[in-house]
Design a protein around this motif. Structure first.
Motif, PDB file in Angstrom:
ATOM      1  N   UNK A  44       0.835  -1.208   0.000  1.00 23.50           N
ATOM      2  CA  UNK A  44       0.000   0.000   0.000  1.00 23.50           C
ATOM      3  C   UNK A  44       0.868   1.256   0.000  1.00 23.50           C
ATOM      4  N   UNK A  45       1.909   1.241   0.839  1.00 23.93           N
ATOM      5  CA  UNK A  45       2.835   2.379   0.889  1.00 23.93           C
ATOM      6  C   UNK A  45       3.536   2.577  -0.453  1.00 23.93           C
ATOM      7  N   UNK A  46       3.907   1.474  -1.095  1.00 21.43           N
ATOM      8  CA  UNK A  46       4.550   1.561  -2.412  1.00 21.43           C
ATOM      9  C   UNK A  46       3.610   2.203  -3.436  1.00 21.43           C
ATOM     10  N   UNK A  47       2.329   1.868  -3.336  1.00 22.95           N
ATOM     11  CA  UNK A  47       1.333   2.464  -4.245  1.00 22.95           C
ATOM     12  C   UNK A  47       1.237   3.976  -4.028  1.00 22.95           C
ATOM     13  N   UNK A  48       1.307   4.393  -2.761  1.00 20.83           N
ATOM     14  CA  UNK A  48       1.255   5.828  -2.440  1.00 20.83           C
ATOM     15  C   UNK A  48       2.466   6.537  -3.052  1.00 20.83           C
ATOM     16  N   UNK A  49       3.637   5.922  -2.932  1.00 20.51           N
ATOM     17  CA  UNK A  49       4.872   6.495  -3.492  1.00 20.51           C
ATOM     18  C   UNK A  49       4.760   6.622  -5.013  1.00 20.51           C
ATOM     19  N   UNK A  50       4.205   5.597  -5.670  1.00 19.54           N
ATOM     20  CA  UNK A  50       4.023   5.653  -7.131  1.00 19.54           C
ATOM     21  C   UNK A  50       3.070   6.789  -7.513  1.00 19.54           C
ATOM     22  N   UNK A  51       2.044   6.980  -6.707  1.00 23.77           N
ATOM     23  CA  UNK A  51       1.091   8.067  -6.966  1.00 23.77           C
ATOM     24  C   UNK A  51       1.777   9.426  -6.830  1.00 23.77           C
ATOM     25  N   UNK A  52       2.633   9.556  -5.801  1.00 21.21           N
ATOM     26  CA  UNK A  52       3.403  10.796  -5.629  1.00 21.21           C
ATOM     27  C   UNK A  52       4.301  11.048  -6.840  1.00 21.21           C
ATOM     28  N   UNK A  53       4.946   9.991  -7.322  1.00 22.40           N
ATOM     29  CA  UNK A  53       5.850  10.127  -8.473  1.00 22.40           C
ATOM     30  C   UNK A  53       5.074  10.503  -9.735  1.00 22.40           C
ATOM     31  N   UNK A  54       3.862   9.961  -9.869  1.00 25.15           N
ATOM     32  CA  UNK A  54       3.009  10.319 -11.006  1.00 25.15           C
ATOM     33  C   UNK A  54       2.640  11.792 -10.988  1.00 25.15           C
ATOM     34  N   UNK A  55       2.378  12.315  -9.796  1.00 29.63           N
ATOM     35  CA  UNK A  55       2.028  13.737  -9.662  1.00 29.63           C
ATOM     36  C   UNK A  55       3.247  14.624  -9.898  1.00 29.63           C
TER      37      UNK A  55
END
Length: 217
Positions: A13-24
């Protein structure tokens, strides 16, 4: 075994949050680049890419619900899951502001800019650093770094005030500047709001780590 399964799910879940941050992060770069270069195609690309951010948010929200429903989270676990649901809302809002900037770029089109863009790229660079450092503080559960990042919102506020004053003077001196000047004021405001949302993220990280509700600014 239940606990190990939960830890593994939480890490994913944390990894998904990091990917979302990188997308933004990518959207922040492209949205301001589209304005600086008056690149309407790039602006349209940002608007399309924002759909990916919305999809990531939905997927993470579903996973947080599953974690609570199927596992047995303890107090700190619930704090993390609750905070993640708030963090992704703020990340998604940053993406929305990138879309707003891109829409202003499309409206300006290829007309010459009324002023060289100096403060807007500066704001972009600070926001990118804030995003990247908040991501690091999230991954490392570093509340001190999160606090320092949140304080940088003041730099953005000051730059926005400079933009606001300068463009207002340009509008007063020549009414021809009203149309584009207003659009550039909106862009400055959108960037200023991005920093507010990143500050919210930092406050959530502090809550995850220290269990304290802190208002940074």
């Amino acid at each position: 075994m239940v606990r190990e399964s939960f830890e593994a799910s939480l890490n994913l879940l944390k990894e998904d949050v990091v990917k979302m941050m990188e997308g933004v992060e990518e959207l922040v770069i492209k949205s301001v680049d589209s304005l600086v270069n008056r690149d309407v195609e790039l602006a349209r690309e940002v608007i399309e890419l924002d759909d990916n951010i919305d999809e990531m948010q939905n997927n993470i929200e579903e996973k947080t619900i599953e974690l609570i429903a199927l596992q047995q989270p303890m107090a700190k676990d619930l704090r993390i899951i609750f905070s993640i649901s708030k963090i992704i809302t703020d990340i998604e809002r940053v993406g929305d502001f990138c879309v707003n900037i891109s829409k202003e770029t499309i409206k300006i089109g290829n007309e010459p800019l009324i002023k060289p863009l100096i403060d807007i790229p500066k704001m972009r660079d600070i926001i990118l650093a804030m995003l990247r450092n908040s991501k690091t503080s999230f991954m490392n559960e570093d509340s001190k770094l999160a606090y320092r990042v949140g304080k940088e919102d003041e730099l953005i506020d000051n730059l926005y005030k400079d933009i606001y004053t300068e463009i207002l003077m340009m509008i007063h001196s020549d009414s021809k500047n009203i149309n584009q000047g207003t659009k550039l004021l909106f862009v400055g405001r959108y960037l200023e709001r991005m920093a507010d949302h990143i500050t919210n993220i930092c406050e959530r990280i502090i809550y995850i780590v220290d269990g304290e509700n802190v208002e940074i600014n």
